[in-house]
Scaffold this active site. Structure first.
Site, PDB file in Angstrom:
ATOM      1  N   HIS A   1       0.863  -1.186   0.000  1.00  0.00           N
ATOM      2  CA  HIS A   1       0.000   0.000   0.000  1.00  0.00           C
ATOM      3  C   HIS A   1       0.895   1.230   0.000  1.00  0.00           C
ATOM      4  O   HIS A   1       1.941   1.241   0.644  1.00  0.00           O
ATOM      5  CB  HIS A   1      -0.891   0.019   1.251  1.00  0.00           C
ATOM      6  CG  HIS A   1      -2.064   0.927   1.109  1.00  0.00           C
ATOM      7  ND1 HIS A   1      -1.964   2.277   1.320  1.00  0.00           N
ATOM      8  CD2 HIS A   1      -3.338   0.688   0.734  1.00  0.00           C
ATOM      9  CE1 HIS A   1      -3.143   2.832   1.111  1.00  0.00           C
ATOM     10  NE2 HIS A   1      -4.000   1.897   0.740  1.00  0.00           N
TER      11      HIS A   1
ATOM     12  N   ASP B   1      -7.942  -5.275  -0.118  1.00  0.00           N
ATOM     13  CA  ASP B   1      -8.411  -6.080  -1.264  1.00  0.00           C
ATOM     14  C   ASP B   1      -8.063  -7.547  -1.131  1.00  0.00           C
ATOM     15  O   ASP B   1      -8.574  -8.373  -1.873  1.00  0.00           O
ATOM     16  CB  ASP B   1      -7.809  -5.510  -2.556  1.00  0.00           C
ATOM     17  CG  ASP B   1      -8.353  -4.125  -2.825  1.00  0.00           C
ATOM     18  OD1 ASP B   1      -7.563  -3.175  -2.886  1.00  0.00           O
ATOM     19  OD2 ASP B   1      -9.586  -3.989  -2.900  1.00  0.00           O
TER      20      ASP B   1
HETATM   21  C1  SDX Z   1      -6.164   0.158  -2.937  1.00  0.00           C
HETATM   22  O1  SDX Z   1      -4.401   4.738  -2.116  1.00  0.00           O
HETATM   23  C2  SDX Z   1      -5.334   4.065  -1.464  1.00  0.00           C
HETATM   24  O2  SDX Z   1      -5.730   4.409  -0.385  1.00  0.00           O
HETATM   25  C3  SDX Z   1      -5.888   2.838  -2.198  1.00  0.00           C
HETATM   26  C4  SDX Z   1      -6.914   2.026  -1.444  1.00  0.00           C
HETATM   27  C5  SDX Z   1      -8.196   2.810  -1.201  1.00  0.00           C
HETATM   28  O3  SDX Z   1      -8.927   2.450  -0.271  1.00  0.00           O
HETATM   29  O4  SDX Z   1      -8.485   3.731  -2.028  1.00  0.00           O
HETATM   30  O5  SDX Z   1      -6.385   1.612  -0.205  1.00  0.00           O
HETATM   31  C6  SDX Z   1      -7.321   0.783  -2.234  1.00  0.00           C
HETATM   32  O6  SDX Z   1      -5.916   0.498  -4.068  1.00  0.00           O
HETATM   33  C7  SDX Z   1      -5.282  -0.822  -2.186  1.00  0.00           C
HETATM   34  C8  SDX Z   1      -4.060  -1.297  -3.044  1.00  0.00           C
HETATM   35  C9  SDX Z   1      -4.553  -2.385  -3.977  1.00  0.00           C
HETATM   36  N1  SDX Z   1      -3.489  -2.755  -4.945  1.00  0.00           N
HETATM   37  C10 SDX Z   1      -2.872  -3.929  -4.907  1.00  0.00           C
HETATM   38  O7  SDX Z   1      -3.036  -4.782  -4.025  1.00  0.00           O
HETATM   39  C11 SDX Z   1      -1.943  -4.181  -6.094  1.00  0.00           C
HETATM   40  C12 SDX Z   1      -0.607  -4.747  -5.585  1.00  0.00           C
HETATM   41  N2  SDX Z   1       0.079  -3.695  -4.841  1.00  0.00           N
HETATM   42  C13 SDX Z   1       1.045  -2.906  -5.566  1.00  0.00           C
HETATM   43  O8  SDX Z   1       0.814  -2.694  -6.911  1.00  0.00           O
HETATM   44  C14 SDX Z   1       1.579  -1.730  -4.766  1.00  0.00           C
HETATM   45  O9  SDX Z   1       1.853  -2.181  -3.506  1.00  0.00           O
HETATM   46  C15 SDX Z   1       0.727  -0.469  -4.652  1.00  0.00           C
HETATM   47  C16 SDX Z   1       0.322   0.037  -5.988  1.00  0.00           C
HETATM   48  C17 SDX Z   1      -0.488  -0.738  -3.817  1.00  0.00           C
HETATM   49  C18 SDX Z   1       1.582   0.575  -3.954  1.00  0.00           C
HETATM   50  O10 SDX Z   1       2.639   0.861  -4.792  1.00  0.00           O
HETATM   51  P1  SDX Z   1       3.760   1.961  -4.378  1.00  0.00           P
HETATM   52  O11 SDX Z   1       3.441   2.625  -3.094  1.00  0.00           O
HETATM   53  O12 SDX Z   1       4.007   2.812  -5.587  1.00  0.00           O
HETATM   54  O13 SDX Z   1       4.972   1.072  -4.034  1.00  0.00           O
HETATM   55  P2  SDX Z   1       6.058   0.649  -5.092  1.00  0.00           P
HETATM   56  O14 SDX Z   1       5.370   0.148  -6.326  1.00  0.00           O
HETATM   57  O15 SDX Z   1       7.042   1.769  -5.204  1.00  0.00           O
HETATM   58  O16 SDX Z   1       6.721  -0.618  -4.359  1.00  0.00           O
HETATM   59  C19 SDX Z   1       7.764  -0.437  -3.414  1.00  0.00           C
HETATM   60  C20 SDX Z   1       8.563  -1.742  -3.493  1.00  0.00           C
HETATM   61  C21 SDX Z   1       9.015  -2.063  -4.921  1.00  0.00           C
HETATM   62  O17 SDX Z   1      10.168  -2.871  -4.807  1.00  0.00           O
HETATM   63  P3  SDX Z   1      11.649  -2.149  -4.862  1.00  0.00           P
HETATM   64  O18 SDX Z   1      11.639  -1.260  -6.106  1.00  0.00           O
HETATM   65  O19 SDX Z   1      11.738  -1.335  -3.567  1.00  0.00           O
HETATM   66  O20 SDX Z   1      12.634  -3.283  -4.931  1.00  0.00           O
HETATM   67  O21 SDX Z   1       7.710  -2.839  -3.102  1.00  0.00           O
HETATM   68  C22 SDX Z   1       7.530  -3.707  -4.208  1.00  0.00           C
HETATM   69  C23 SDX Z   1       7.905  -2.930  -5.452  1.00  0.00           C
HETATM   70  O22 SDX Z   1       8.373  -3.812  -6.475  1.00  0.00           O
HETATM   71  N3  SDX Z   1       6.106  -4.091  -4.207  1.00  0.00           N
HETATM   72  C24 SDX Z   1       5.653  -5.329  -4.436  1.00  0.00           C
HETATM   73  C25 SDX Z   1       4.253  -5.245  -4.260  1.00  0.00           C
HETATM   74  N4  SDX Z   1       3.915  -3.985  -3.958  1.00  0.00           N
HETATM   75  C26 SDX Z   1       5.061  -3.279  -3.921  1.00  0.00           C
HETATM   76  N5  SDX Z   1       6.274  -6.484  -4.776  1.00  0.00           N
HETATM   77  C27 SDX Z   1       5.491  -7.567  -4.935  1.00  0.00           C
HETATM   78  N6  SDX Z   1       4.139  -7.573  -4.787  1.00  0.00           N
HETATM   79  C28 SDX Z   1       3.497  -6.428  -4.448  1.00  0.00           C
HETATM   80  N7  SDX Z   1       2.176  -6.436  -4.298  1.00  0.00           N
END
Ligand code: SDX
Length: 431
Positions: free
Chosen positions: A308, A366
């Site tokens: 998140h 989710d």
């Molecule tokens: C919702 O904003 C809100 O409030 C949203 C929400 C709401 O109520 O409106 O809470 C609802 O959208 C919840 C989130 C649902 N999405 C998912 O579950 C999809 C999977 N999650 C990711 O895509 C991700 O975690 C996000 C999009 C939720 C957050 O992305 P960020 O904050 O931009 O984090 P990032 O992509 O920069 O990740 C940081 C690190 C990265 O690795 P490094 O570059 O540091 O090596 O964490 C890794 C990412 O690769 N990472 C994951 C991951 N999420 C982040 N690796 C594997 N699986 C994941 N799910």
């Protein structure tokens, strides 16, 4: 007491600018950079808005480090306990919990706006039955401004309030109609004797051939899910609604824009993507392979339902949905539902893996909500539609707050340009 300020200095020229600090009631203060470009000729750069407050708002407060979520100051855990989505909708819209008379009046207003214009039924028939329900939602909600000319003056507070009520009321009716269209069944009209959530289940599952009584366990679970999904500060879809609203677009168009943004699998589409992912993993024996893929930078696969932008601790909503998913499955579906078992094992393995621990990637709302929707008999492609019904309350609350803000102006971010420098046109015969 003297104003708090930050001073920004250009190390090359020694020029400095003093920027005001604006304190939050709770949470981080902000540095006001509205005059930065005028004073220093520079923009701030913050793709994804990791460190940017886009507005002032008093609706929802999140502390990502502590896993805190409050609607108008009330902890989500206490509101979830209350079990009444319409009461929470009133709170988000008006800022205070309603007394008995206020709640009854508001519930009556919402109940008596649930029908949609009869000619809208033809709109649904314009979609193929295999259209994704979110595509239908974007189209139909965006078209509502063509029907409600009597509440389109966005400068009239009463028009804004009526449009907000209409949107909250009609989302379940439109959502259920998109579901009925996808399964080739006739649209079921709302029944005013039912509560908001019971009506939603009635419109989805009733048929003209026999009566349908929503299961109280399912109604209670839906109430909770709608409360938990109702608002979440300046998330992507809410920011989309605010940006669309800042151009003074009508509220129906703004909410359609919010639905479109919510659809993305990185945002509200994640609940559907979680079930698709669990189906693809299939068995506990495959979990390690998928965890490795989620960690592989060369693999686009991510563990859906994990991570998140704000919560770097447990998402308090995930904790609540995890608990309810247990109750739902034991009451509504088979106790050892393989999907649920798989989800529990996946969570256990992921949360013991350094990659997820270091990045503070916990299950978000989710991760479990899809399992509950599945237990309620709701198909995967309707999960984000259910999310959009609940989030409409938050979207319209933010839209109303923004439209009431005397400082409101059109949102128009700038950019860091990395394209060509000025160059001369080359005639076709010289290229
Ligand atoms: C919702 O904003 C809100 O409030 C949203 C929400 C709401 O109520 O409106 O809470 C609802 O959208 C919840 C989130 C649902 N999405 C998912 O579950 C999809 C999977 N999650 C990711 O895509 C991700 O975690 C996000 C999009 C939720 C957050 O992305 P960020 O904050 O931009 O984090 P990032 O992509 O920069 O990740 C940081 C690190 C990265 O690795 P490094 O570059 O540091 O090596 O964490 C890794 C990412 O690769 N990472 C994951 C991951 N999420 C982040 N690796 C594997 N699986 C994941 N799910």
């Amino acid at each position: 007491m003297a104003d708090k300020t930050f001073t920004l200095t250009n190390d090359e020229t020694g020029d400095a600018v003093r920027l005001m600090v604006r304190e939050s009631v709770q949470g981080p203060p902000t540095v006001d950079v509205t005059s930065l470009y005028r004073q220093m000729g520079v923009f701030t750069y913050d793709p994804g808005f990791m460190s940017t407050a886009s507005c002032t708002s008093g609706i929802t407060y999140i502390d990502g480090e502590e896993g805190v979520l409050e609607y108008r100051g009330y902890p989500i855990e206490q509101l979830a306990e209350s079990g009444n989505f319409i009461e929470v909708a009133y709170l988000l819209l008006y800022g205070e919990l309603p007394n008995k008379d206020e709640l009854e009046k508001f519930d009556g207003i919402i109940t008596h706006h649930t029908m949609i214009n009869e000619s809208l039924k033809g709109f649904f028939n314009g979609f193929q039955s295999n259209a994704h329900p979110m595509a239908v939602m974007v189209g139909v909600v965006g078209s509502l401004s063509a029907f409600y000319h009597d509440s389109l003056d966005i400068n009239d507070p009463r028009h804004r309030e009526i449009s907000a009520h209409r949107l909250i009321s009609k989302m379940p009716t439109i959502a259920a109609a998109s579901y009925k269209h996808s399964i080739g069944e006739p649209i079921v009209y709302p029944r005013n004797s039912l509560s908001y959530c019971a009506n939603m289940l009635h419109m989805m599952y009733a048929t003209p051939c026999e009566d349908y009584e929503p299961d109280p366990v399912a109604v209670k679970a839906l109430n909770l899910l709608f409360i938990l999904h109702a608002d979440h500060e300046q998330n992507a879809s809410t920011s989309t609604v605010r940006l669309a609203g800042s151009s003074q677009a009508n509220p129906f168009a703004c909410i359609a824009a919010g639905i479109a943004s919510l659809w993305g699998p990185a945002h509200g589409g994640a609940n559907e993507a979680v079930l698709d992912m669990l189906t693809e993993i299939g068995d506990v024996s495959n979990i390690d392979k998928y965890i490795a893929r989620a960690k592989d930078k060369n693999d686009k696969f991510r563990l859906m339902g994990f991570g998140h932008r704000v919560y770097k601790n447990r998402d308090p909503r995930a904790t609540l949905t995890r608990k309810v998913s247990h109750e739902c499955l034991s009451a509504l579906a088979d106790q050892n539902n393989p999907m649920f078992e798989l989800a529990m094992r996946l969570e256990e393995i992921a949360l013991s893996d350094d990659y997820f621990i270091e990045r503070k990637l916990y299950p978000n709302i989710d991760f479990y909500s899809g399992i509950i929707y599945r237990a309620l008999g709701i198909p995967n492609n309707m999960f984000t539609v259910m999310f959009s019904i609940a989030r409409t309350v938050g979207w319209v609350a933010h839209w109303l707050e923004m439209m009431d803000d005397p400082q409101q102006r059109i949102g128009r971010p700038r950019q860091l340009y990395n394209g060509y420098q000025r160059r001369q046109y080359v005639p076709l015969d010289k290229r």
